[in-house]
Design an enzyme around this catalytic site. Sequence first.
Site, PDB file in Angstrom:
ATOM      1  N   THR A  32       0.707  -1.253   0.021  1.00 50.81           N
ATOM      2  CA  THR A  32       0.000  -0.100   0.049  1.00 50.81           C
ATOM      3  C   THR A  32       0.965   1.185  -0.073  1.00 50.81           C
ATOM      4  O   THR A  32       1.941   1.385   0.624  1.00 50.81           O
ATOM      5  CB  THR A  32      -0.867  -0.083   1.340  1.00 50.81           C
ATOM      6  OG1 THR A  32      -1.551  -1.181   1.269  1.00 50.81           O
ATOM      7  CG2 THR A  32      -1.937   1.170   1.188  1.00 50.81           C
ATOM      8  N   THR A  35       4.405   4.746  -3.517  1.00 49.38           N
ATOM      9  CA  THR A  35       5.585   4.355  -4.256  1.00 49.38           C
ATOM     10  C   THR A  35       5.161   2.848  -4.758  1.00 49.38           C
ATOM     11  O   THR A  35       5.426   2.487  -5.777  1.00 49.38           O
ATOM     12  CB  THR A  35       6.732   4.321  -3.423  1.00 49.38           C
ATOM     13  OG1 THR A  35       7.187   5.618  -3.026  1.00 49.38           O
ATOM     14  CG2 THR A  35       8.010   3.818  -4.310  1.00 49.38           C
ATOM     15  N   GLY A  90       5.658  -0.421   0.814  1.00 49.06           N
ATOM     16  CA  GLY A  90       6.591   0.850   1.047  1.00 49.06           C
ATOM     17  C   GLY A  90       6.821   0.872   2.854  1.00 49.06           C
ATOM     18  O   GLY A  90       6.446  -0.120   3.398  1.00 49.06           O
ATOM     19  N   ASP A  92       7.487   3.898   6.279  1.00 53.34           N
ATOM     20  CA  ASP A  92       7.385   5.312   6.732  1.00 53.34           C
ATOM     21  C   ASP A  92       8.778   5.630   7.297  1.00 53.34           C
ATOM     22  O   ASP A  92       9.255   6.933   7.061  1.00 53.34           O
ATOM     23  CB  ASP A  92       6.096   5.757   7.714  1.00 53.34           C
ATOM     24  CG  ASP A  92       5.082   5.562   6.913  1.00 53.34           C
ATOM     25  OD1 ASP A  92       4.574   6.298   6.185  1.00 53.34           O
ATOM     26  OD2 ASP A  92       4.348   4.533   7.572  1.00 53.34           O
ATOM     27  N   GLY A 103       2.311   2.068   8.400  1.00 51.50           N
ATOM     28  CA  GLY A 103       1.157   2.382   8.869  1.00 51.50           C
ATOM     29  C   GLY A 103       0.627   3.685   8.548  1.00 51.50           C
ATOM     30  O   GLY A 103      -0.693   3.907   9.117  1.00 51.50           O
ATOM     31  N   GLY A 104       1.413   4.623   7.962  1.00 53.42           N
ATOM     32  CA  GLY A 104       0.826   5.988   7.467  1.00 53.42           C
ATOM     33  C   GLY A 104      -0.303   5.674   6.932  1.00 53.42           C
ATOM     34  O   GLY A 104      -1.234   6.770   6.914  1.00 53.42           O
ATOM     35  N   GLU A 111      -0.427  -5.669   5.822  1.00 49.32           N
ATOM     36  CA  GLU A 111       0.779  -5.545   5.471  1.00 49.32           C
ATOM     37  C   GLU A 111       1.869  -6.583   6.380  1.00 49.32           C
ATOM     38  O   GLU A 111       2.429  -7.335   5.548  1.00 49.32           O
ATOM     39  CB  GLU A 111       1.315  -4.038   5.396  1.00 49.32           C
ATOM     40  CG  GLU A 111       0.727  -3.253   4.713  1.00 49.32           C
ATOM     41  CD  GLU A 111       1.051  -1.787   4.602  1.00 49.32           C
ATOM     42  OE1 GLU A 111       0.739  -0.944   3.742  1.00 49.32           O
ATOM     43  OE2 GLU A 111       1.442  -1.509   5.777  1.00 49.32           O
ATOM     44  N   LYS A 129      12.832   8.776   3.981  1.00 45.56           N
ATOM     45  CA  LYS A 129      12.307   7.705   4.758  1.00 45.56           C
ATOM     46  C   LYS A 129      13.502   6.935   5.590  1.00 45.56           C
ATOM     47  O   LYS A 129      13.159   6.275   6.575  1.00 45.56           O
ATOM     48  CB  LYS A 129      11.390   6.726   4.255  1.00 45.56           C
ATOM     49  CG  LYS A 129      10.298   7.204   3.086  1.00 45.56           C
ATOM     50  CD  LYS A 129       9.278   7.965   4.110  1.00 45.56           C
ATOM     51  CE  LYS A 129       8.324   8.468   3.293  1.00 45.56           C
ATOM     52  NZ  LYS A 129       7.181   7.506   2.586  1.00 45.56           N
TER      53      LYS A 129
END
Length: 235
Positions: A32, A35, A90, A92, A103-104, A111, A129
């Site tokens: 998710t 990117t 991706g 964070d 978890g953004g 995930e 990041k």
Amino acid sequence: MTAADPVKVMKQEVGKAAAALVQSGSIVGLGTGSTTAYAIEYIGDRLKSGEIKDIVGVPTSFQAEVLAKQYSIPLTTLDAIDHIDIAIDGADEVDPQKNLIKGGGAAHTREKVVDYLADRFIVVVDSGKLVDRLGSVFAVPVEVIPMAISPVMQIIEKLGGKPELRMGVKKAGPVITDQGNMVIDVKFATIDEPGNLEKTLNNIPGVLENGIFVNCVDLVLVGEVKDGQPLVREL
């Protein structure tokens, strides 16, 4: 004609580099985020062109599911498979040991299930990041069942965390996850032992899962812009 946004192009290149690692016949965990969305797009392009075939995806969120359908990637569920060959997702934050905070997008529970199951877990991020220590910038997302919000926040405060209920944007009220739960974002002064904190948070009654990912990443693909040019490197 306007020049292409180098940040957007960089994200596209990272997504393309991850998609290039997918081989025919693979079961692919579809992560998710912005990117990862490009990776899903390029996997779809490779399927459409015939470069790869017999791919099935396992989405980690409604967003990933919608994108996969948009790019004609067949989907399956964890009930119907016994392994995942490769997952692309991706993050964070990424520390030097390749531990993550995720978890953004409030999808970290699904995930974590998919990413930990994968034989190979590929993380796609931009260089912003990368951190020396987890929690430097990003709070730790904790998914909590609604009835337990108050007691969980009280316990987290006793652990030294500063919890805050995540509120919706362009929506009145809190963010609701794909599982129908809520997310508490927790800021810690320091996270010295991510693995221990992950377990401690998950042992709080009412907590479903948190966004600390440890000892699970095989490869990090980092995108950056140098002298106006997008680059991708491996971590």
